[in-house]
Scaffold this active site. Structure first.
Site, PDB file in Angstrom:
ATOM      1  N   ALA A   1      -7.805   6.509   2.758  1.00  0.00           N
ATOM      2  CA  ALA A   1      -7.580   7.798   2.371  1.00  0.00           C
ATOM      3  C   ALA A   1      -7.823   8.215   1.010  1.00  0.00           C
ATOM      4  O   ALA A   1      -7.581   7.476   0.147  1.00  0.00           O
ATOM      5  CB  ALA A   1      -6.415   8.207   3.007  1.00  0.00           C
TER       6      ALA A   1
ATOM      7  N   CYS B   1      -8.216   3.951  -7.752  1.00  0.00           N
ATOM      8  CA  CYS B   1      -8.941   2.994  -6.955  1.00  0.00           C
ATOM      9  C   CYS B   1     -10.398   2.740  -7.529  1.00  0.00           C
ATOM     10  O   CYS B   1     -10.623   1.389  -7.540  1.00  0.00           O
ATOM     11  CB  CYS B   1      -9.206   3.924  -5.692  1.00  0.00           C
ATOM     12  SG  CYS B   1      -7.514   4.018  -4.718  1.00  0.00           S
TER      13      CYS B   1
END
Length: 540
Positions: A172, A285
């Site tokens: 996600a 990320c």
């Protein structure tokens, strides 16, 4: 009596899940799962009492679109709780989802690239100590390949109960985490190739099957699941760096990067996503996982692979540095003492997260140039901005925050758009222009605004990969020509003062005369002539 884990798994479905970590990965996932699995109890546990208190209040620790509303619905159902009681939450759970941070190592072997698994190992040992029975432990944090095997060794050496490790990587996106969890492109579950492993995968798969179509649930071995998350982020980051590299070429050639992006994006083999030129990618990320991949390649002695993925990071750094240098260069090579209004500090829209933000890197370059930065972001707190600019020596920062965007831009020399918040497009830029210093600059690092409309108001506008209008280009060419003529004039002076070999004197004198002839009369030295030029060259 002892019962093997696969027997426990097949005798009854899961009724109690513990989520360790109440951050950006653990909490949104737990909220969605609780909303879709009303018969299962979910307990989110975190050692940070302030974070747990925030989750139990009306003021959530961070922003995600739709999260507050969904959480309110789940609370009324009563199957989700937040607590700091680690031991109790672990002891009563059948499945434990571990979502703790795995930051980059700051020192030692692999510093700056290798993940720091200190938190992960600490949590594993705490689970083993209080397990009280068989457990299914699920990696949700992004970890390097073979972490599951390492943690299994920890469990076997400390815990007397059977434990099976699974990998369920988080795909996600921040800013759309709730939407992505409710309707994921895929869910990946990796497990050991054993009877216990297959039974454990089936338990987790059954939870997801409550709302995710079976065709979107991918099962694999542990190692494939662990490396898939790193690979996905690396590929997405690579696309962003690729279009940013092209944006630099567009600016030099007069091409428009948006037109180029569209032309290649309609190719079904390439697609449209992640082809928007910008300051560069940010967030935890992409860069962290790229660095993890580089470390992995180096560890396995694959320097070509490591260099390839490291170049994606270098391109991203180049793009941020290029934008900051553009601001300084176009503002007459100095921003010292000038007020610059910064619109946006989060690493992207729809999130309050500013970790690894491209805006932060650009602002630090400009702060180092002694610019007076005033930051406005609709979701990032002044406290978070202050922490980001904390100096090691404790000296005062040149950065301040302003809740009102118009106040932030009042009296500014330039506006920098560093996050693509849609509300910035609705600002009254005629009002903004009237309140700013002149010339008023706009540096749009997200190509968010209407550049043509801004120029009509009177702004000097610069985007990413965007051609400058002919008038501005011609002005710049004239300025460059004048600089070239001035340099030729100085060179003529040096020539005539004897800096050149005598055998070339006649040819060089002729060249000097031509250079002076091309120089406007108003810019020629008083008295004119080559002899006066020599004096201005500093050689007389």
């Amino acid at each position: 009596a002892y019962r093997p884990l696969h027997v426990v798994c097949t005798m009854a479905s899961c009724t109690n899940v513990c989520v360790i970590g109440a951050g950006h990965v653990g909490a949104p996932h737990a909220i969605v799962m609780a909303s879709k699995c009303p018969k299962v109890k979910f307990t989110v546990v975190d050692d940070d009492a302030r974070t747990i208190a925030a989750w139990n209040s009306g003021l959530l620790p961070f922003f995600e679109p739709g999260m507050q509303e969904l959480l309110d619905d789940v609370r009324s159902a009563g199957n989700l709780s937040f607590t700091s009681d680690f031991d109790s939450a672990v002891r009563t759970a059948e499945v434990i989802l571990v979502s703790v941070s795995t930051p980059l190592k700051k020192s030692g072997v692999g510093a700056g690239y290798a993940p720091n698994l200190e938190h992960w190992e600490s949590v594993a040992r705490r689970i083993a100590k209080v397990a009280g029975g068989p457990k299914i432990i699920v990696e949700r944090s992004t970890v390097p390949v073979t972490t599951a095997a390492s943690m299994t060794r920890v469990f076997k050496s400390v815990c007397s109960h059977e434990v099976v490790m699974l990998s369920n990587p988080e795909f996600a996106r921040e800013g759309s985490a709730i939407t992505d969890q409710l309707s994921p492109d895929r869910v990946m579950i990796g497990g050991p190739e054993s009877v216990e492993g297959e039974a454990s995968v089936a338990v987790l798969k059954a939870l997801y099957s409550s709302w995710v179509p079976t065709g979107r649930i991918i099962t694999s071995n542990l190692w494939s699941a662990e490396i898939s998350k790193l690979t996905a982020d690396a590929f997405l980051a690579q696309r962003i760096s690729s279009i940013n590299a092209i944006s630099a070429l567009c600016e030099k050639t007069g091409a428009d990067v948006d037109e180029v992006s569209y032309a290649i994006g309609v190719d079904s083999r390439i697609g449209r996503k992640c082809l928007t030129a910008s300051l560069g990618f940010g967030g935890v990320c992409y860069e962290t996982h790229l660095r993890n991949l580089v470390y992995l390649a180096r560890m396995y002695r694959m320097p070509v692979v490591a260099t390839y993925w490291d170049s994606v990071i270098k391109m991203n750094d180049y793009q941020k540095r290029r934008f900051a240098n553009l601001v300084v260069r176009e503002m007459f090579n100095t921003v010292g003492g000038k007020k610059l209004a910064v619109l946006g500090f989060a690493y992207k829209k729809n999130t309050s997260d500013c970790r690894f933000s491209a805006a932060l890197d650009v602002c630090k370059v400009l702060e180092n140039e002694q610019a007076l930065l005033v930051v406005h972001d609709p979701r990032v707190s002044a406290e978070a901005v202050g922490v980001a600019f904390t100096r090691d020596d404790g000296s005062a920062s040149l950065v301040s925050c302003e809740a009102d965007p118009y106040v932030a831009m009042e009296g500014a020399h330039a506006v920098l758009v560093l996050t693509e918040w849609e509300e910035f497009t609705r600002l009254d830029f005629k009002r903004v222009y009237a309140s700013m210093q002149k010339p008023a600059f706009v540096f749009d690092g997200r190509n968010l605004l209407d550049h043509k409309a801004l120029r009509e108001i009177g702004f000097k506008v610069y985007g990413i990969g965007k051609p400058q209008p002919p008038a501005e280009t011609e002005t710049e060419s004239a300025e460059a020509a004048a600089e070239s003529a001035a340099e030729s004039q100085k060179r003529a002076g040096r020539i005539l003062a004897g800096a050149a070999p005598k055998e070339n004197a006649a040819a060089l004198r002729a060249a000097a005369e031509r250079a002076l002839a091309q120089t406007p009369a108003s810019e020629q030295p008083a008295g004119g002539g080559l002899e006066r030029a020599a004096t201005f060259g500093g050689m007389a």
